[in-house]
Design an enzyme around this catalytic site. Sequence first.
Site, mmCIF file in Angstrom:
data_model
loop_
_atom_site.group_PDB
_atom_site.id
_atom_site.type_symbol
_atom_site.label_atom_id
_atom_site.label_comp_id
_atom_site.label_asym_id
_atom_site.label_seq_id
_atom_site.Cartn_x
_atom_site.Cartn_y
_atom_site.Cartn_z
ATOM 1 N N GLY A 25 34.284 39.538 42.336
ATOM 2 C CA GLY A 25 34.545 38.092 42.369
ATOM 3 C C GLY A 25 33.463 37.238 41.731
ATOM 4 N N GLY A 56 32.749 37.929 38.564
ATOM 5 C CA GLY A 56 33.110 38.075 37.150
ATOM 6 C C GLY A 56 34.036 36.951 36.720
ATOM 7 N N LYS A 72 28.760 43.885 42.603
ATOM 8 C CA LYS A 72 27.493 44.578 42.328
ATOM 9 C C LYS A 72 26.536 43.709 41.503
ATOM 10 N N THR A 109 45.414 46.232 33.324
ATOM 11 C CA THR A 109 45.456 45.648 31.987
ATOM 12 C C THR A 109 46.625 46.201 31.165
ATOM 13 N N ASP A 110 47.038 45.421 30.169
ATOM 14 C CA ASP A 110 48.078 45.916 29.250
ATOM 15 C C ASP A 110 47.532 46.993 28.316
ATOM 16 N N GLU A 111 46.183 47.133 28.265
ATOM 17 C CA GLU A 111 45.593 48.112 27.334
ATOM 18 C C GLU A 111 45.946 49.548 27.702
ATOM 19 N N TYR A 154 37.553 52.548 27.950
ATOM 20 C CA TYR A 154 37.878 51.502 28.946
ATOM 21 C C TYR A 154 39.334 51.629 29.381
ATOM 22 N N LYS A 196 41.035 52.625 33.091
ATOM 23 C CA LYS A 196 41.954 51.753 33.837
ATOM 24 C C LYS A 196 43.287 52.473 34.079
ATOM 25 N N ASN A 233 42.994 37.444 28.885
ATOM 26 C CA ASN A 233 42.788 36.137 29.518
ATOM 27 C C ASN A 233 41.748 35.322 28.762
ATOM 28 N N LYS A 272 32.774 38.317 25.135
ATOM 29 C CA LYS A 272 34.179 38.460 24.738
ATOM 30 C C LYS A 272 34.537 37.472 23.623
ATOM 31 N N PRO A 282 31.700 36.523 14.026
ATOM 32 C CA PRO A 282 31.940 37.857 13.448
ATOM 33 C C PRO A 282 33.346 38.383 13.758
ATOM 34 N N ARG A 329 35.925 47.609 14.992
ATOM 35 C CA ARG A 329 35.744 48.358 16.242
ATOM 36 C C ARG A 329 36.430 49.723 16.083
HETATM 37 P P1 NAD Z 1 34.276 40.947 34.174
HETATM 38 O O1 NAD Z 1 33.614 42.023 33.400
HETATM 39 O O2 NAD Z 1 34.070 39.527 33.789
HETATM 40 O O3 NAD Z 1 33.878 41.070 35.722
HETATM 41 C C1 NAD Z 1 33.784 42.294 36.389
HETATM 42 C C2 NAD Z 1 33.060 42.053 37.715
HETATM 43 O O4 NAD Z 1 33.025 43.294 38.435
HETATM 44 C C3 NAD Z 1 31.612 41.588 37.551
HETATM 45 O O5 NAD Z 1 31.344 40.526 38.435
HETATM 46 C C4 NAD Z 1 30.802 42.825 37.926
HETATM 47 O O6 NAD Z 1 29.522 42.510 38.478
HETATM 48 C C5 NAD Z 1 31.720 43.483 38.958
HETATM 49 N N1 NAD Z 1 31.487 44.922 39.083
HETATM 50 C C6 NAD Z 1 31.388 45.840 38.081
HETATM 51 N N2 NAD Z 1 31.157 47.061 38.594
HETATM 52 C C7 NAD Z 1 31.137 46.921 39.948
HETATM 53 C C8 NAD Z 1 30.965 47.836 41.017
HETATM 54 N N3 NAD Z 1 30.764 49.148 40.799
HETATM 55 N N4 NAD Z 1 31.015 47.363 42.280
HETATM 56 C C9 NAD Z 1 31.205 46.042 42.507
HETATM 57 N N5 NAD Z 1 31.364 45.133 41.531
HETATM 58 C C10 NAD Z 1 31.329 45.572 40.266
HETATM 59 O O7 NAD Z 1 35.805 41.316 34.162
HETATM 60 P P2 NAD Z 1 37.091 40.361 34.069
HETATM 61 O O8 NAD Z 1 37.350 40.035 32.661
HETATM 62 O O9 NAD Z 1 36.964 39.280 35.062
HETATM 63 O O10 NAD Z 1 38.221 41.387 34.539
HETATM 64 C C11 NAD Z 1 38.491 41.559 35.933
HETATM 65 C C12 NAD Z 1 39.543 42.646 36.099
HETATM 66 O O11 NAD Z 1 40.727 42.268 35.397
HETATM 67 C C13 NAD Z 1 39.134 43.995 35.510
HETATM 68 O O12 NAD Z 1 39.601 44.990 36.378
HETATM 69 C C14 NAD Z 1 39.845 44.067 34.175
HETATM 70 O O13 NAD Z 1 40.139 45.397 33.839
HETATM 71 C C15 NAD Z 1 41.107 43.287 34.476
HETATM 72 N N6 NAD Z 1 41.712 42.580 33.333
HETATM 73 C C16 NAD Z 1 40.959 41.769 32.540
HETATM 74 C C17 NAD Z 1 41.568 41.049 31.515
HETATM 75 C C18 NAD Z 1 40.782 40.119 30.621
HETATM 76 O O14 NAD Z 1 41.332 39.606 29.643
HETATM 77 N N7 NAD Z 1 39.531 39.835 30.889
HETATM 78 C C19 NAD Z 1 42.954 41.185 31.283
HETATM 79 C C20 NAD Z 1 43.689 42.054 32.113
HETATM 80 C C21 NAD Z 1 43.064 42.733 33.152
HETATM 81 O O1 DAU Z 2 44.378 43.097 26.951
HETATM 82 C C1 DAU Z 2 43.611 42.906 28.099
HETATM 83 C C2 DAU Z 2 42.159 43.201 27.813
HETATM 84 O O2 DAU Z 2 41.665 42.114 27.034
HETATM 85 C C3 DAU Z 2 41.325 43.396 29.058
HETATM 86 O O3 DAU Z 2 41.780 44.541 29.742
HETATM 87 C C4 DAU Z 2 39.842 43.549 28.715
HETATM 88 O O4 DAU Z 2 39.076 43.615 29.902
HETATM 89 C C5 DAU Z 2 39.414 42.337 27.912
HETATM 90 O O5 DAU Z 2 38.059 42.472 27.519
HETATM 91 C C6 DAU Z 2 40.299 42.180 26.675
HETATM 92 O O6 DAU Z 2 40.088 43.284 25.747
HETATM 93 P P1 DAU Z 2 39.963 43.044 24.161
HETATM 94 O O7 DAU Z 2 39.261 44.190 23.575
HETATM 95 O O8 DAU Z 2 41.281 42.650 23.593
HETATM 96 O O9 DAU Z 2 39.038 41.715 24.188
HETATM 97 P P2 DAU Z 2 37.785 41.238 23.307
HETATM 98 O O10 DAU Z 2 37.505 39.815 23.704
HETATM 99 O O11 DAU Z 2 36.653 42.189 23.360
HETATM 100 O O12 DAU Z 2 38.378 41.248 21.839
HETATM 101 C C7 DAU Z 2 39.523 40.512 21.510
HETATM 102 C C8 DAU Z 2 39.878 40.793 20.040
HETATM 103 O O13 DAU Z 2 38.865 40.201 19.213
HETATM 104 C C9 DAU Z 2 39.885 42.261 19.688
HETATM 105 O O14 DAU Z 2 40.889 42.462 18.687
HETATM 106 C C10 DAU Z 2 38.508 42.515 19.071
HETATM 107 C C11 DAU Z 2 38.202 41.193 18.398
HETATM 108 N N1 DAU Z 2 36.786 40.769 18.317
HETATM 109 C C12 DAU Z 2 36.065 40.765 19.457
HETATM 110 C C13 DAU Z 2 34.755 40.351 19.457
HETATM 111 C C14 DAU Z 2 33.931 40.344 20.722
HETATM 112 C C15 DAU Z 2 36.247 40.335 17.102
HETATM 113 O O15 DAU Z 2 36.937 40.294 16.068
HETATM 114 N N2 DAU Z 2 34.937 39.921 17.091
HETATM 115 C C16 DAU Z 2 34.160 39.921 18.213
HETATM 116 O O16 DAU Z 2 32.968 39.541 18.127
#
Ligand code: NAD
Ligand code: DAU
Length: 330
Positions: A8, A10, A34, A123-125, A150, A154, A180, A189, A205, A274
């Site tokens: 919570g 994050g 953590k 995640t959709d990944e 990753y 998941k 998100n 991100k 970049p 990537r």
């Molecule tokens: P984030 O990386 O911003 O936050 C993750 C949080 O988990 C952090 O606060 C971190 O300190 C905590 N954490 C990590 N390891 C831990 C551990 N071992 N014990 C306790 N806490 C721990 O992630 P987010 O973007 O907020 O994503 C949250 C969840 O949603 C994840 O499970 C991710 O897979 C999922 N998700 C993210 C997205 C996205 O676009 N960001 C989309 C779909 C699903």
């Molecule tokens: O689809 C859901 C997922 O979305 C979540 O499960 C992950 O936790 C979340 O990190 C996100 O994954 P992506 O890999 O899609 O997100 P990211 O923001 O890292 O990258 C988004 C896109 O942008 C991807 O195509 C890679 C590209 N990218 C990313 C970065 C950081 C760039 O082109 N340049 C960059 O510097």
Amino acid sequence: MNLLVTGGAGFIGSNFIRYWLKKHKRDLVINLDKLTYAGHLSSTADFQNNQNYKFVKGDINNRALVDNIVSDCEIVVNFAAESHVDRSIKNSNPFIRTNINGVHCLLESARKNKIKRFHQVSTDEVFGSLNLSSHKKFNEESVYQPRSPYAASKAAADFLVRSYFHTFSLPITITNCSNNYGPFQDPEKLIPRFITNLLDGKKVPVYGDGLYVRDWLYVYDHCRAIEMVILRGKIGDTYCVGGQNKLVSNLELTKKILEILNKNGDFIEHISDRPGHDRKYAVNWNKIHHDLGWEPKFDLSRYLEETVNWYRNNRRWWQPLKTRSESLYR
Ligand code: NAD
Ligand code: DAU
């Protein structure tokens, strides 16, 4: 009702707690985090003194600690994860430890303590990558084809969670959500990285040709979906959650951000790609719409601008994180 929210501090977890405390004023929310590089107490500052909120610093792998908290809770919502694909390419160990072993530890505790609902935020990944030209979308029946460490971690967690439903009748639900965006997202991100680079007068970049497509969803829409699934979702079921069908490429999204910040295309820098980069994600959210009445409410153009403004007005939150996040990429 008492809820254990893990992760919570994050991005999504902190937005979820803020949302829940506002809407469910009689519930107690315990945040177990953590505080890894991605967890920031500064993301919880506005509700840290709320009487219905408690923070515990700790690891979801710590069984004694988890048992202690779970024994007082009816609901567990698991956001805790290593969430960044690029980091999973650099070192996948913490992904296995938290995203698989940590989930297993939570499940065992939930089983022992006869929890009323275990919700896994996924995640959709896990479904892999779509072809650019295809009109297909991921849905609840899609085959799991994760392509990064990753995504694989998941996917493993989703299978474990489902297995606890079938084998032990643990009352679980899962949401598989698309990308998100919104306030309090770590500047590692894409969207926050690009906004904060531009606010610092730096280039952005873009990986490879930039023609990668994501299904962007405003974080409050994700929180609404999780709330609905926890309160009314069918036990044992999975729900796919995605954006408003406006699938945009990274380049198009980058141009929108440049436009909002009054910058021209000279700020775009194409860099090496990537490894294993997933070309496209797109989510069919018909099931959660049909069963629970959810649909995304927040428009991408409008809320991208809101998000840019949030970063403009909250430099104090992201500035201290920026040096670390950029050193990862160097
Ligand atoms: P984030 O990386 O911003 O936050 C993750 C949080 O988990 C952090 O606060 C971190 O300190 C905590 N954490 C990590 N390891 C831990 C551990 N071992 N014990 C306790 N806490 C721990 O992630 P987010 O973007 O907020 O994503 C949250 C969840 O949603 C994840 O499970 C991710 O897979 C999922 N998700 C993210 C997205 C996205 O676009 N960001 C989309 C779909 C699903
Ligand atoms: O689809 C859901 C997922 O979305 C979540 O499960 C992950 O936790 C979340 O990190 C996100 O994954 P992506 O890999 O899609 O997100 P990211 O923001 O890292 O990258 C988004 C896109 O942008 C991807 O195509 C890679 C590209 N990218 C990313 C970065 C950081 C760039 O082109 N340049 C960059 O510097």
